[in-house]
Design a protein around this motif. Sequence first.
Motif, PDB file in Angstrom:
ATOM      1  N   MET A 164       0.837  -1.186   0.000  1.00 25.94           N
ATOM      2  CA  MET A 164       0.000   0.000   0.000  1.00 25.94           C
ATOM      3  C   MET A 164       0.880   1.248   0.000  1.00 25.94           C
ATOM      4  N   THR A 165       0.571   2.179  -0.861  1.00 23.66           N
ATOM      5  CA  THR A 165       1.318   3.426  -0.958  1.00 23.66           C
ATOM      6  C   THR A 165       0.962   4.318   0.222  1.00 23.66           C
ATOM      7  N   LYS A 166       1.975   4.864   0.848  1.00 22.77           N
ATOM      8  CA  LYS A 166       1.677   5.756   1.969  1.00 22.77           C
ATOM      9  C   LYS A 166       1.186   7.098   1.452  1.00 22.77           C
ATOM     10  N   GLU A 167       0.215   7.643   2.161  1.00 19.85           N
ATOM     11  CA  GLU A 167      -0.383   8.922   1.804  1.00 19.85           C
ATOM     12  C   GLU A 167       0.398  10.034   2.490  1.00 19.85           C
ATOM     13  N   LEU A 168       1.027  10.888   1.713  1.00 18.71           N
ATOM     14  CA  LEU A 168       1.788  12.002   2.261  1.00 18.71           C
ATOM     15  C   LEU A 168       1.014  13.296   2.070  1.00 18.71           C
ATOM     16  N   VAL A 169       1.083  14.132   3.083  1.00 25.24           N
ATOM     17  CA  VAL A 169       0.439  15.442   3.047  1.00 25.24           C
ATOM     18  C   VAL A 169       1.464  16.471   3.503  1.00 25.24           C
ATOM     19  N   SER A 170       1.454  17.634   2.872  1.00 28.27           N
ATOM     20  CA  SER A 170       2.317  18.742   3.294  1.00 28.27           C
ATOM     21  C   SER A 170       1.463  19.787   3.997  1.00 28.27           C
ATOM     22  N   VAL A 171       1.971  20.276   5.115  1.00 30.60           N
ATOM     23  CA  VAL A 171       1.343  21.390   5.823  1.00 30.60           C
ATOM     24  C   VAL A 171       2.348  22.535   5.851  1.00 30.60           C
ATOM     25  N   PHE A 172       1.842  23.754   5.903  1.00 31.10           N
ATOM     26  CA  PHE A 172       2.685  24.945   5.810  1.00 31.10           C
ATOM     27  C   PHE A 172       2.375  25.875   6.972  1.00 31.10           C
ATOM     28  N   ARG A 173       3.399  26.538   7.462  1.00 30.28           N
ATOM     29  CA  ARG A 173       3.226  27.577   8.474  1.00 30.28           C
ATOM     30  C   ARG A 173       4.082  28.766   8.049  1.00 30.28           C
ATOM     31  N   LYS A 174       3.469  29.964   8.071  1.00 32.93           N
ATOM     32  CA  LYS A 174       4.193  31.189   7.734  1.00 32.93           C
ATOM     33  C   LYS A 174       4.574  31.928   9.003  1.00 32.93           C
ATOM     34  N   ALA A 175       5.680  32.641   8.911  1.00 35.16           N
ATOM     35  CA  ALA A 175       6.125  33.516   9.995  1.00 35.16           C
ATOM     36  C   ALA A 175       6.863  34.686   9.362  1.00 35.16           C
ATOM     37  N   HIS A 176       7.038  35.728  10.127  1.00 32.63           N
ATOM     38  CA  HIS A 176       7.736  36.923   9.659  1.00 32.63           C
ATOM     39  C   HIS A 176       8.769  37.332  10.698  1.00 32.63           C
ATOM     40  N   PHE A 177       9.873  37.870  10.208  1.00 32.44           N
ATOM     41  CA  PHE A 177      10.821  38.526  11.099  1.00 32.44           C
ATOM     42  C   PHE A 177      11.529  39.614  10.314  1.00 32.44           C
ATOM     43  N   ASN A 178      11.973  40.619  11.022  1.00 33.39           N
ATOM     44  CA  ASN A 178      12.690  41.749  10.434  1.00 33.39           C
ATOM     45  C   ASN A 178      14.121  41.707  10.949  1.00 33.39           C
ATOM     46  N   ALA A 179      15.068  41.842  10.049  1.00 29.28           N
ATOM     47  CA  ALA A 179      16.460  41.782  10.472  1.00 29.28           C
ATOM     48  C   ALA A 179      17.330  42.602   9.523  1.00 29.28           C
ATOM     49  N   ALA A 180      18.425  43.094  10.081  1.00 28.16           N
ATOM     50  CA  ALA A 180      19.424  43.815   9.302  1.00 28.16           C
ATOM     51  C   ALA A 180      20.611  42.891   9.044  1.00 28.16           C
ATOM     52  N   HIS A 181      21.330  43.181   7.977  1.00 27.08           N
ATOM     53  CA  HIS A 181      22.553  42.428   7.699  1.00 27.08           C
ATOM     54  C   HIS A 181      23.427  43.205   6.729  1.00 27.08           C
ATOM     55  N   ARG A 182      24.629  42.707   6.591  1.00 22.09           N
ATOM     56  CA  ARG A 182      25.569  43.232   5.604  1.00 22.09           C
ATOM     57  C   ARG A 182      26.244  42.042   4.945  1.00 22.09           C
TER      58      ARG A 182
END
Length: 140
Positions: free
Chosen positions: A1-19
Amino acid sequence: MTKELVSVFRKAHFNAAHRLNVPAWSEAENIRVFDKCNNSNFHGHNYELVVKVTGEVDATTGFVIDLKILNNIIQQEIVARFDHRNLNLDTQEFKELNPTAENIAIIIYRLIRAKIDSNLDLQIRLYETERNFVEYPVSK
């Protein structure tokens, strides 16, 4: 039997400086390669993070992963660590590593990977701008 795969997503935000800068290079070479991203006074981004977790649906809970738990991991491991920080100066992860979007995505992956079940596949999509984003690892 083929396994049933599902993808779930979660979004997040962050602000950062860099060089973006390679200390071994001359100032001229850094400017040539990184242009405005080499600004000695740094520059910032409003990063959008999308975390994708793929696995089998648990027969009891109906979850691939509890999104509350995933959110807590993202908040503790990523947002608390990087939000409103200068990545070059304020974080251990980028003291010696150039904080490109590619490197940031790899670090985020490693931090989250350590906190979730190894049976689950993980992918990070990091938007540095609306038009520029990276994914890690690359889908095969």
